[in-house]
Design a protein around this motif. Structure first.
Motif, PDB file in Angstrom:
ATOM      1  N   ALA A 162      -4.262  -1.790  -2.260  1.00  0.00           N
ATOM      2  CA  ALA A 162      -4.563  -0.363  -2.062  1.00  0.00           C
ATOM      3  C   ALA A 162      -5.695  -0.166  -1.055  1.00  0.00           C
ATOM      4  O   ALA A 162      -5.699   0.817  -0.302  1.00  0.00           O
ATOM      5  CB  ALA A 162      -4.925   0.284  -3.394  1.00  0.00           C
ATOM      6  N   GLY A 185      -2.596   4.044  -5.563  1.00  0.00           N
ATOM      7  CA  GLY A 185      -2.709   3.704  -4.156  1.00  0.00           C
ATOM      8  C   GLY A 185      -1.757   2.626  -3.682  1.00  0.00           C
ATOM      9  O   GLY A 185      -1.876   2.158  -2.545  1.00  0.00           O
ATOM     10  N   ILE A 186      -0.808   2.219  -4.531  1.00  0.00           N
ATOM     11  CA  ILE A 186       0.189   1.233  -4.117  1.00  0.00           C
ATOM     12  C   ILE A 186       1.584   1.724  -4.490  1.00  0.00           C
ATOM     13  O   ILE A 186       1.741   2.602  -5.335  1.00  0.00           O
ATOM     14  CB  ILE A 186      -0.045  -0.162  -4.755  1.00  0.00           C
ATOM     15  CG1 ILE A 186       0.116  -0.102  -6.289  1.00  0.00           C
ATOM     16  CG2 ILE A 186      -1.402  -0.715  -4.372  1.00  0.00           C
ATOM     17  CD1 ILE A 186       0.076  -1.469  -6.961  1.00  0.00           C
ATOM     18  N   ASP A 187       2.584   1.139  -3.853  1.00  0.00           N
ATOM     19  CA  ASP A 187       3.989   1.386  -4.214  1.00  0.00           C
ATOM     20  C   ASP A 187       4.575   0.079  -4.728  1.00  0.00           C
ATOM     21  O   ASP A 187       4.515  -0.956  -4.039  1.00  0.00           O
ATOM     22  CB  ASP A 187       4.792   1.862  -2.999  1.00  0.00           C
ATOM     23  CG  ASP A 187       4.446   3.297  -2.612  1.00  0.00           C
ATOM     24  OD1 ASP A 187       3.995   4.056  -3.498  1.00  0.00           O
ATOM     25  OD2 ASP A 187       4.621   3.642  -1.424  1.00  0.00           O
ATOM     26  N   LYS A 244       0.842  -1.187   0.000  1.00  0.00           N
ATOM     27  CA  LYS A 244       0.000   0.000   0.000  1.00  0.00           C
ATOM     28  C   LYS A 244       0.883   1.245   0.000  1.00  0.00           C
ATOM     29  O   LYS A 244       1.955   1.270   0.610  1.00  0.00           O
ATOM     30  CB  LYS A 244      -0.915   0.001   1.232  1.00  0.00           C
ATOM     31  CG  LYS A 244      -1.958   1.105   1.213  1.00  0.00           C
ATOM     32  CD  LYS A 244      -2.966   0.939   2.340  1.00  0.00           C
ATOM     33  CE  LYS A 244      -4.033   2.023   2.264  1.00  0.00           C
ATOM     34  NZ  LYS A 244      -5.071   1.836   3.292  1.00  0.00           N
ATOM     35  N   ALA A 245       0.444   2.290  -0.702  1.00  0.00           N
ATOM     36  CA  ALA A 245       1.238   3.524  -0.806  1.00  0.00           C
ATOM     37  C   ALA A 245       1.592   4.051   0.578  1.00  0.00           C
ATOM     38  O   ALA A 245       0.733   4.188   1.450  1.00  0.00           O
ATOM     39  CB  ALA A 245       0.457   4.572  -1.582  1.00  0.00           C
ATOM     40  N   GLY A 246       2.875   4.328   0.769  1.00  0.00           N
ATOM     41  CA  GLY A 246       3.360   4.864   2.034  1.00  0.00           C
ATOM     42  C   GLY A 246       3.773   3.828   3.052  1.00  0.00           C
ATOM     43  O   GLY A 246       4.407   4.174   4.053  1.00  0.00           O
ATOM     44  N   LYS A 275       8.520  -0.777   2.577  1.00  0.00           N
ATOM     45  CA  LYS A 275       8.770  -1.723   1.498  1.00  0.00           C
ATOM     46  C   LYS A 275       9.739  -2.806   1.981  1.00  0.00           C
ATOM     47  O   LYS A 275      10.899  -2.515   2.275  1.00  0.00           O
ATOM     48  CB  LYS A 275       9.382  -1.015   0.289  1.00  0.00           C
ATOM     49  CG  LYS A 275       8.466  -0.024  -0.395  1.00  0.00           C
ATOM     50  CD  LYS A 275       9.175   0.601  -1.596  1.00  0.00           C
ATOM     51  CE  LYS A 275       8.300   1.620  -2.297  1.00  0.00           C
ATOM     52  NZ  LYS A 275       9.003   2.236  -3.449  1.00  0.00           N
TER      53      LYS A 275
END
Length: 262
Positions: A182, A201-203, A116-118, A121
């Motif tokens: 996301a 909405g994802i990385d 999910k974004a943010g 990782k």
């Protein structure tokens, strides 16, 4: 003078009559997710150079979901061209749904991962790191198609974590893995790179390590009940051409630029 005008008019009208209108075909294509984003861009580009129109439908390469390609064909939905994972296309050739001698391998696709974004990782750059990332994740999403089948039946057992993953892994039907990630339905998600990188909405983390990577060919084939054989061949030739290659690369795929079987 009048005779010359009459003669010219006759020639003009005769030319229109015998030439007739330019034939335009509707090519009905169904594609699995890996090639979907590329096709959305390529279809309008093809239509600019051709009188034909491309009608696109979407479905997963395999599985029993109501919108999967096998399910839609089983319901007698009609398509001219199928674009999906090569092994799945071979199954349709063997069953008679796709004409022998029409398979064209368009692209090579690899598997990647996203969060999910943010979110932090995890490291997946090596096999041990990937294994640890899978074990650390509270939930792991994978697709109901080619990449997910590889993860659940080959990769997890190979890493010795099949039992652990049976408790945390979630198979995603009828939507992309990135969409579920996301929303927060899964902490970590895996799918073909081309199906992840365009999801908001994802990385994107990266590809899984080469030692455990699964490269899948996505291929086009012409159905046995095709309505417009010539137009279908023409579209596939365009998708396999150097003209299409930059768009395919931008979509996260490797163009193969194959020779055509016809």
């Amino acid at each position: 003078m009048i005779r010359n005008l009459k003669s010219s008019s006759f020639i003009f009208l005769a030319t229109l009559f015998f030439a007739g209108p330019i034939f335009s075909a509707e090519i009905h294509v169904i594609t699995s997710g890996a090639f979907a984003d590329a096709l959305k861009v390529l279809a309008p580009e093809y239509e600019k150079q051709s009188p034909n129109k491309v009608i696109i439908s979407y479905g997963s390469s395999m599985g029993a979901a109501h919108d999967s390609i096998p399910s839609r064909l089983a319901r007698d939905e009609k398509f001219d061209v199928l674009i999906l994972a090569g092994p799945a296309l071979e199954g349709f050739i063997k069953s008679g749904a796709v004409q022998p001698g029409t398979r064209v391998d368009l692209v090579a696709s690899v598997i990647g991962a996203a969060v999910k974004a943010g979110a932090p990782k995890p490291d997946i750059s090596t096999v041990p790191a990937l294994k640890q990332a899978l074990l650390n994740a509270k939930s792991v999403a994978y697709s109901a198609s080619a990449s997910g089948t590889y993860l659940s039946t080959e990769l997890f057992p190979k890493l010795g974590i099949a039992e652990e993953m049976s408790k945390t892994a979630i198979k995603i039907y009828s939507e992309r893995v990135g969409t579920a990630v996301a929303r927060g339905d899964a902490e970590l998600g895996f799918q073909q790179v081309s199906e992840l990188i365009s999801i908001p909405g994802i990385d994107f983390i990266g590809e899984i390590p080469p030692e455990v990577q699964k490269t899948v060919l996505f291929s086009a084939g012409i159905t046995s009940n095709v309505n417009h054989l010539g137009a279908s061949r023409d579209l596939i030739a365009y998708l396999a051409s150097p003209k299409a290659a930059p768009t395919i690369q931008k979509a996260g795929l490797k163009p193969l630029l194959p020779s055509l079987p016809w």
